[in-house]
Design an enzyme around this catalytic site. Structure first.
Site, PDB file in Angstrom:
ATOM      1  N   ASP A  25      -5.077  20.414 -65.566  1.00  0.00           N
ATOM      2  CA  ASP A  25      -3.970  21.148 -64.955  1.00  0.00           C
ATOM      3  C   ASP A  25      -3.001  21.620 -66.031  1.00  0.00           C
ATOM      4  O   ASP A  25      -3.398  21.850 -67.165  1.00  0.00           O
ATOM      5  CB  ASP A  25      -3.283  20.247 -63.913  1.00  0.00           C
ATOM      6  CG  ASP A  25      -2.720  21.025 -62.743  1.00  0.00           C
ATOM      7  OD1 ASP A  25      -1.727  21.752 -62.938  1.00  0.00           O
ATOM      8  OD2 ASP A  25      -3.269  20.922 -61.630  1.00  0.00           O
TER       9      ASP A  25
ATOM     10  N   HIS B  71       3.365  21.563 -62.129  1.00  0.00           N
ATOM     11  CA  HIS B  71       2.220  21.493 -61.224  1.00  0.00           C
ATOM     12  C   HIS B  71       1.344  20.261 -61.472  1.00  0.00           C
ATOM     13  O   HIS B  71       1.007  19.510 -60.550  1.00  0.00           O
ATOM     14  CB  HIS B  71       1.414  22.779 -61.396  1.00  0.00           C
ATOM     15  CG  HIS B  71       0.368  23.033 -60.372  1.00  0.00           C
ATOM     16  ND1 HIS B  71      -0.927  22.610 -60.511  1.00  0.00           N
ATOM     17  CD2 HIS B  71       0.418  23.718 -59.204  1.00  0.00           C
ATOM     18  CE1 HIS B  71      -1.642  23.026 -59.474  1.00  0.00           C
ATOM     19  NE2 HIS B  71      -0.852  23.696 -58.664  1.00  0.00           N
TER      20      HIS B  71
ATOM     21  N   SER C 247      -3.765  23.402 -53.879  1.00  0.00           N
ATOM     22  CA  SER C 247      -3.530  22.551 -55.055  1.00  0.00           C
ATOM     23  C   SER C 247      -3.063  21.166 -54.651  1.00  0.00           C
ATOM     24  O   SER C 247      -3.335  20.184 -55.339  1.00  0.00           O
ATOM     25  CB  SER C 247      -2.455  23.161 -55.955  1.00  0.00           C
ATOM     26  OG  SER C 247      -2.954  24.160 -56.784  1.00  0.00           O
TER      27      SER C 247
END
Length: 591
Positions: A175, A215, A407
């Site tokens: 990620d 994220h 996600s």
């Protein structure tokens, strides 16, 4: 635009190809997404760290037969290129060149099978001397970690009492990076196996794996935030997580060479599962009739197959365009590193890595078992579903925030996969895929003509919503169940109490109240153990019996029918001699 709810909505620069941090507006075809970066370790690093960057430098995948690539590497150098990294085990070389004829020339070299540009923009100068990501100051995490709706929805809160996950199971977070110093992530973080794969080769410097956005840290918390009495709890709070930063700084692009590096690293470093909440930039879909995109498909496919051959299962997000992946017609989001154009596509064009063979594709649920409005779908494409709306998890700097997207659904599935691996050591990636499908709870199609298939397997939810409790191989105990997993030290000639607050149980406790006790202590003849009711009434469970035996792991039945159920119950342990100490490891009440 990527946004996240962190008390107030914040904006994080240009959008990226992250598979979801707040849903995009539903539309019949994919809307433009900003690029997202990917990086991956190389089995061989070569030649480029000292190279001088020049404008116009582009990155290429050069595909050869696996094995010795020395002849092809020499040809790259002889034709205006440099070898940035090489993965001889899968026959993939990452080459850089500023020559406009480089790719065409290399395609004529003996031993070269394919050559494809991985981007339509220049390789950043940072690739040759990458800056370390920021190491944010950490806010203190307040006490308390209430069970969140997404966790109870997949029964993770019940699974924790049975098996919270094994520290021998390692999960890779591919990620934007992970804030390893976050108080909820640090207990489970594996720095030795963390890396940056930005630009397509491994950077093992300490901290290179840190988050260049928010994220990856959010994803990591959903997988395995520690059960430590603070913040949040992940689906598998007992497993280890390692960060593989595949995003490039400043734009969060996940280019193919980064993903390849990440998958090879996962295979070589024993990751049982990887979380992939992105698509491979710059193409929303990679089409085999395009010479560049065909090389991307082949290179990433080989890397995923390599990782799986080493025992690693890849799980990936389906995407957030409310798009039917089983009936592709147009792509308006690509290339996202320059100027997107609308093009006609077919089902032969693949969303990488989520549509590669062997990868588990995850759709997002909204509230309950609905389809999240933004989630991609497709009969035969979606494998399973999980909560993906307003998921609350960790963000860099010791904080927390809510994000939505496939996600956010994907790490729930990754956590369940990690629990399956914890419950069944030695299980293969193919067997984990089968378990995820078999243990998912069926969701029937709503009144929506786009949902096709059966209740058991359809285009919105695949095999259904994952179930963490089934993953650990048991059913919940009957009646209302409460537990305290916090350790309390039992010192010599001292008394300690561990509390459990019971709520939502009407009336009095039963005559068959079950009290599960797990005390680690040598010479249990030293110990007196009592259950203390909310009104102070004491029920003796163990009174200095057992002599020199070690540990108390037992379920007691107590007639507590005269006690009001709701309130704070305590397990009181009194040590009555010197020399032997221990701890209350855990205890529970079943009404």
């Amino acid at each position: 635009m990527l946004t996240a709810t962190l008390g107030a909505a914040l904006t994080f620069g240009a959008p990226g190809a992250l598979a979801g941090t707040l849903p995009v507006t539903p539309s019949p075809a994919p809307a433009a997404k900003a690029p997202a970066a990917a990086a991956s370790p190389a089995s061989r690093s070569a030649a480029s760290t000292s190279a001088a960057w020049v404008a116009g430098t582009r990155a290429y995948l050069v595909i050869t037969a696996p094995g010795d690539s020395s002849a092809v590497r020499s040809a790259i150098a002889a034709n205006g290129g440099t070898v940035f990294s090489a993965y001889d085990a899968i026959g993939v070389i990452v080459a850089h060149s500023a020559s406009s004829t480089f790719a065409a020339t290399l395609r004529g070299v003996p031993g070269v099978q394919q050559v494809g540009a991985t981007r339509t923009s220049d390789v950043p100068a940072d690739a040759y001397n990458p800056a370390l990501p920021a190491d944010p100051a950490q806010a203190s995490t307040p006490a308390g970690e209430p069970v969140r709706a997404d966790m109870s929805q997949i029964k993770a809160d019940q699974a924790w009492a049975v098996n919270p996950g094994s520290p021998s199971v390692k999960v890779g977070i591919l990620d934007t990076g992970v804030d390893d110093r976050h108080q909820d992530l640090a207990p489970n973080f594996d720095a030795a196996d963390s890396v940056s794969c930005a630009y397509g080769k491994p950077d093992t410097r300490a901290g290179a794996w840190r988050d260049v956005d928010t994220h990856g840290t959010h994803v990591a918390g959903t997988v395995a935030a520690a059960k430590n009495g603070k913040g949040v709890v992940g689906v598998a709070p007992g497993v280890k997580i390692a960060a593989v930063r595949v995003a490039e700084p400043g734009n969060s692009f996940f280019f193919a060479e980064n993903t390849i590096c990440g998958f090879v690293w996962a295979g070589d470093h024993g990751f049982k599962v990887t979380n992939n909440s992105y698509y491979t930039d710059p193409w929303q879909f990679n089409c085999p009739d395009n010479i560049d995109q065909a090389a991307i498909i082949e290179g990433v496919k080989r890397a995923q197959e390599y990782a799986e051959s080493k025992g690693s299962l890849q799980i990936a997000a389906a995407g957030n365009e409310n798009y039917d992946l089983a009936h592709k017609t147009t792509d308006s989001a690509s290339p996202n590193d320059s100027t997107p154009v609308t093009r006609t596509i077919t089902n032969a064009c693949l969303d990488i890595p989520t549509e590669l063979p062997g990868v588990v594709t995850v759709a997002a649920n909204g509230t309950g078992v609905t389809k999240a409005s933004f989630s991609n779908y497709g009969q035969g494409v979606i494998d399973v579903a999980a909560p993906g709306s307003n998921v609350y998890s960790t963000v860099p700097g010791g904080g927390y925030g809510s994000k939505s997207g496939t996600s956010m659904a994907t790490p729930h599935v990754v956590g369940v996969a990690a629990l399956i691996a914890s419950a069944e050591p030695g299980i293969t990636p193919a067997q984990i895929r089968a378990r995820l499908a078999a243990q998912a709870n069926d969701i029937a199609c709503p009144s929506d003509s786009r949902c096709t298939g059966t209740t058991a397997n359809n285009s919105f939810f695949g095999e259904g919503q994952v179930d963490a409790l089934k993953a650990v191989g048991t059913t919940p105990p009957p009646g209302a169940y409460f537990e305290n997993l916090t350790d309390f030290a039992v010192n010599d000639n001292a008394t300690v109490e561990s509390p459990i607050t019971v709520t939502g149980v009407s009336g009095n406790a039963p005559a068959t109240l079950k009290v599960g006790v797990d005390i680690k202590h040598t010479y249990i003849g030293d110990l007196k153990v009592d259950l203390v009711a909310p009104d102070g009434t004491v029920y003796t469970l163990h009174n200095r019996s057992g002599g020199s035996a070690d540990n108390i792991a037992q379920t007691y039945t107590v007639n507590a029918s005269s006690e009001v159920a709701n309130g704070t119950w305590k397990l009181r342990v009194n040590d009555n001699a010197a020399s032997d100490t221990g701890k209350i490891d855990a205890w529970n009440l079943t009404f």
